[in-house]
Design a protein around this motif. Structure first.
Motif, PDB file in Angstrom:
ATOM      1  N   MET A   1      -6.669  -4.182   4.434  1.00  0.00           N
ATOM      2  CA  MET A   1      -6.185  -3.985   2.755  1.00  0.00           C
ATOM      3  C   MET A   1      -4.490  -3.815   3.278  1.00  0.00           C
ATOM      4  N   ILE A   2      -3.876  -4.397   2.250  1.00  0.00           N
ATOM      5  CA  ILE A   2      -2.465  -4.362   2.078  1.00  0.00           C
ATOM      6  C   ILE A   2      -1.788  -3.347   1.497  1.00  0.00           C
ATOM      7  N   ARG A   3      -0.885  -2.452   2.028  1.00  0.00           N
ATOM      8  CA  ARG A   3      -0.267  -1.097   1.803  1.00  0.00           C
ATOM      9  C   ARG A   3       0.779  -1.660   0.950  1.00  0.00           C
ATOM     10  N   LEU A   4       0.941  -1.393  -0.133  1.00  0.00           N
ATOM     11  CA  LEU A   4       2.122  -1.483  -0.984  1.00  0.00           C
ATOM     12  C   LEU A   4       2.874  -0.255  -0.820  1.00  0.00           C
ATOM     13  N   LYS A   5       4.193  -0.075  -0.373  1.00  0.00           N
ATOM     14  CA  LYS A   5       5.041   0.888  -0.186  1.00  0.00           C
ATOM     15  C   LYS A   5       5.689   1.394  -1.370  1.00  0.00           C
ATOM     16  N   ASN A   6       5.906   2.547  -1.715  1.00  0.00           N
ATOM     17  CA  ASN A   6       6.817   3.309  -2.896  1.00  0.00           C
ATOM     18  C   ASN A   6       8.157   3.405  -2.388  1.00  0.00           C
ATOM     19  N   GLU A   7       8.796   3.664  -3.354  1.00  0.00           N
ATOM     20  CA  GLU A   7      10.416   3.699  -3.067  1.00  0.00           C
ATOM     21  C   GLU A   7      10.759   5.009  -1.860  1.00  0.00           C
ATOM     22  N   LYS A   8       9.925   5.702  -1.999  1.00  0.00           N
ATOM     23  CA  LYS A   8      10.233   7.002  -0.873  1.00  0.00           C
ATOM     24  C   LYS A   8       9.830   6.396   0.514  1.00  0.00           C
ATOM     25  N   GLU A   9       8.705   5.838   0.524  1.00  0.00           N
ATOM     26  CA  GLU A   9       8.261   5.119   1.616  1.00  0.00           C
ATOM     27  C   GLU A   9       9.199   4.050   2.357  1.00  0.00           C
ATOM     28  N   ILE A  10       9.560   3.147   1.350  1.00  0.00           N
ATOM     29  CA  ILE A  10      10.528   2.221   1.761  1.00  0.00           C
ATOM     30  C   ILE A  10      11.936   2.590   2.332  1.00  0.00           C
ATOM     31  N   ASP A  11      12.266   3.805   1.528  1.00  0.00           N
ATOM     32  CA  ASP A  11      13.574   4.378   2.018  1.00  0.00           C
ATOM     33  C   ASP A  11      13.326   5.008   3.664  1.00  0.00           C
ATOM     34  N   GLY A  12      12.230   5.449   3.957  1.00  0.00           N
ATOM     35  CA  GLY A  12      11.929   6.017   5.182  1.00  0.00           C
ATOM     36  C   GLY A  12      11.973   4.818   6.215  1.00  0.00           C
TER      37      GLY A  12
ATOM     38  N   ASN B   1      -4.693 -15.924   2.067  1.00  0.00           N
ATOM     39  CA  ASN B   1      -3.320 -16.248   1.822  1.00  0.00           C
ATOM     40  C   ASN B   1      -2.952 -15.715   0.659  1.00  0.00           C
ATOM     41  N   PRO B   2      -2.561 -14.119   0.815  1.00  0.00           N
ATOM     42  CA  PRO B   2      -2.230 -13.482  -0.287  1.00  0.00           C
ATOM     43  C   PRO B   2      -0.963 -13.660  -1.055  1.00  0.00           C
ATOM     44  N   ARG B   3      -0.700 -13.277  -2.262  1.00  0.00           N
ATOM     45  CA  ARG B   3       0.347 -13.489  -3.032  1.00  0.00           C
ATOM     46  C   ARG B   3       1.408 -12.486  -2.388  1.00  0.00           C
ATOM     47  N   ILE B   4       2.664 -12.738  -2.164  1.00  0.00           N
ATOM     48  CA  ILE B   4       3.743 -11.653  -2.016  1.00  0.00           C
ATOM     49  C   ILE B   4       4.114 -10.823  -3.134  1.00  0.00           C
ATOM     50  N   GLN B   5       4.037  -9.592  -2.767  1.00  0.00           N
ATOM     51  CA  GLN B   5       4.239  -8.660  -4.132  1.00  0.00           C
ATOM     52  C   GLN B   5       5.358  -7.813  -3.745  1.00  0.00           C
ATOM     53  N   ALA B   6       5.978  -7.153  -4.664  1.00  0.00           N
ATOM     54  CA  ALA B   6       6.986  -6.130  -4.631  1.00  0.00           C
ATOM     55  C   ALA B   6       6.241  -5.000  -3.814  1.00  0.00           C
ATOM     56  N   GLY B   7       6.962  -4.294  -2.946  1.00  0.00           N
ATOM     57  CA  GLY B   7       6.256  -3.159  -2.184  1.00  0.00           C
ATOM     58  C   GLY B   7       5.621  -3.479  -0.750  1.00  0.00           C
ATOM     59  N   MET B   8       5.736  -4.813  -0.434  1.00  0.00           N
ATOM     60  CA  MET B   8       5.445  -5.163   0.760  1.00  0.00           C
ATOM     61  C   MET B   8       6.436  -5.019   1.814  1.00  0.00           C
ATOM     62  N   VAL B   9       6.010  -4.463   2.963  1.00  0.00           N
ATOM     63  CA  VAL B   9       6.973  -4.555   3.945  1.00  0.00           C
ATOM     64  C   VAL B   9       6.430  -5.328   5.021  1.00  0.00           C
TER      65      VAL B   9
ATOM     66  N   VAL C   1      10.064  -6.426   0.388  1.00  0.00           N
ATOM     67  CA  VAL C   1      10.016  -7.097  -0.714  1.00  0.00           C
ATOM     68  C   VAL C   1      10.307  -6.158  -2.247  1.00  0.00           C
ATOM     69  N   PHE C   2      11.088  -6.956  -2.943  1.00  0.00           N
ATOM     70  CA  PHE C   2      11.146  -6.273  -4.238  1.00  0.00           C
ATOM     71  C   PHE C   2      10.925  -7.300  -5.272  1.00  0.00           C
ATOM     72  N   ALA C   3      10.822  -7.020  -6.503  1.00  0.00           N
ATOM     73  CA  ALA C   3      10.507  -7.803  -7.633  1.00  0.00           C
ATOM     74  C   ALA C   3      11.762  -8.802  -7.835  1.00  0.00           C
ATOM     75  N   ASP C   4      12.828  -8.433  -7.495  1.00  0.00           N
ATOM     76  CA  ASP C   4      13.938  -9.430  -7.601  1.00  0.00           C
ATOM     77  C   ASP C   4      14.605  -9.999  -6.473  1.00  0.00           C
ATOM     78  N   HIS C   5      14.272  -9.470  -5.230  1.00  0.00           N
ATOM     79  CA  HIS C   5      14.896  -9.731  -4.045  1.00  0.00           C
ATOM     80  C   HIS C   5      14.044  -9.216  -2.805  1.00  0.00           C
ATOM     81  N   THR C   6      14.652  -9.765  -1.804  1.00  0.00           N
ATOM     82  CA  THR C   6      14.001  -9.499  -0.536  1.00  0.00           C
ATOM     83  C   THR C   6      15.029  -8.579   0.585  1.00  0.00           C
ATOM     84  N   GLU C   7      14.719  -7.610   0.999  1.00  0.00           N
ATOM     85  CA  GLU C   7      15.961  -6.907   1.769  1.00  0.00           C
ATOM     86  C   GLU C   7      15.528  -7.050   3.317  1.00  0.00           C
ATOM     87  N   VAL C   8      16.487  -7.560   4.030  1.00  0.00           N
ATOM     88  CA  VAL C   8      16.237  -7.594   5.535  1.00  0.00           C
ATOM     89  C   VAL C   8      16.750  -6.164   6.045  1.00  0.00           C
ATOM     90  N   LEU C   9      15.692  -5.373   6.330  1.00  0.00           N
ATOM     91  CA  LEU C   9      15.913  -4.109   6.726  1.00  0.00           C
ATOM     92  C   LEU C   9      16.277  -3.746   8.010  1.00  0.00           C
TER      93      LEU C   9
END
Length: 262
Positions: free
Chosen positions: A1-12, A195-203, A244-252
């Motif tokens: 199962m793919i776990r999409l992260k929320n804003e708080k989780e991505i910040d952590g 071959n899932p689609r890449i979605q906002a919230g994926m890390v 992954v965000f809706a409008d960009h991808t951030e290299v953490l």
């Protein structure tokens, strides 16, 4: 199962990744002739502890804070007092930090001293593969768009793309869904399946493992962990954690000021 992260989780996860980038800035200059991989590993452990983190690999019972792989060792090199870095080596540092339950994961291959031109090219191409994979990792694309971007560059250069190991989801655990292969199929033509689609919230941890020769690998006879090339030719490994965000991808785990040999 793919776990999409929320804003708080991505910040952590971002905080953990930034700490990992800080670790790399400091540890890379230590990778020089005469140092043992155990010394490097001990320094990484102390850095994590001093900054409130712990080795992510402990979740998977790996015997070290860092996977340190040299030359024909592809991944999961076990730190040892007997494994000494030599002039001309390629030393892959695969490191993850667990910071308050948030996981970072990144790899850089260090060129030690007088590295031969063919190995410098291998490192350069592997980094190109990583950058191409990151560019393909945007919302709306599919995971195999990343795979194709990586494979096409390495294959054009005549290199072997490791198919037995791959990138993965990351952030709340070390290895999460989805798997991110570096090629579209196994050598015998079998596909990798989903071959899932890449979605906002994926890390995701995108990590090309590129060999100078054959793509085939095996676990070394004297280790439960260390993966080596089947033909003894050298390998390179590069990795970033991205969000992954809706409008960009951030290299953490981006680290712009690493030494030039890394």
């Amino acid at each position: 199962m793919i776990r999409l992260k929320n804003e708080k989780e991505i910040d952590g996860i971002r905080k953990s990744c930034h700490l990992l980038a800080d670790l790399f800035r400091t540890v890379v200059p230590m990778v020089k002739p005469g140092v043992s991989t155990k010394e490097i590993d001990t320094w990484c452990f102390e850095f994590m502890k001093d900054h409130g983190g712990s080795p992510a690999w402990y979740k998977e019972d790996f015997p070290g804070a860092a996977c340190i792989s040299i030359n024909d060792e592809v991944i999961h090199g076990v730190p040892s007092k007997k494994r000494i870095v030599r002039d001309g080596d390629l030393v892959s540092l695969d490191i993850g930090i667990d910071l308050n339950g948030y996981i970072s994961d990144s790899t850089h291959t260090v060129m030690v001293g007088n590295v031969r031109p063919e190995y410098k090219k291998l490192v350069r191409v592997t980094r190109e593969c990583l950058n191409a994979g990151i560019q393909a990792c945007v919302a709306g694309n599919r995971i195999k768009d990343i795979s194709k971007a990586v494979f096409d560059i390495a294959d054009k250069a005549g290199y072997g793309v490791v198919y037995d190991y791959c990138g993965h989801g990351v952030g709340l655990d070390v290895h999460e869904d989805p798997s991110i292969p570096n090629c579209l199929s196994y050598p015998d033509g079998r596909g990798y399946g989903a071959n899932p689609r890449i979605q906002a919230g994926m890390v995701l941890a995108i990590e090309p493992m590129i060999n100078l020769g054959t793509p085939d690998v095996y676990i070394a006879d004297d280790s439960d962990w260390t993966v080596v090339t089947a033909d003894g030719k050298w390998s390179c490994h590069e990795e970033h954690t991205v969000a992954v965000f809706a409008d960009h991808t951030e290299v953490l785990t981006e680290c712009l000021d690493l030494p030039p040999n890394c």
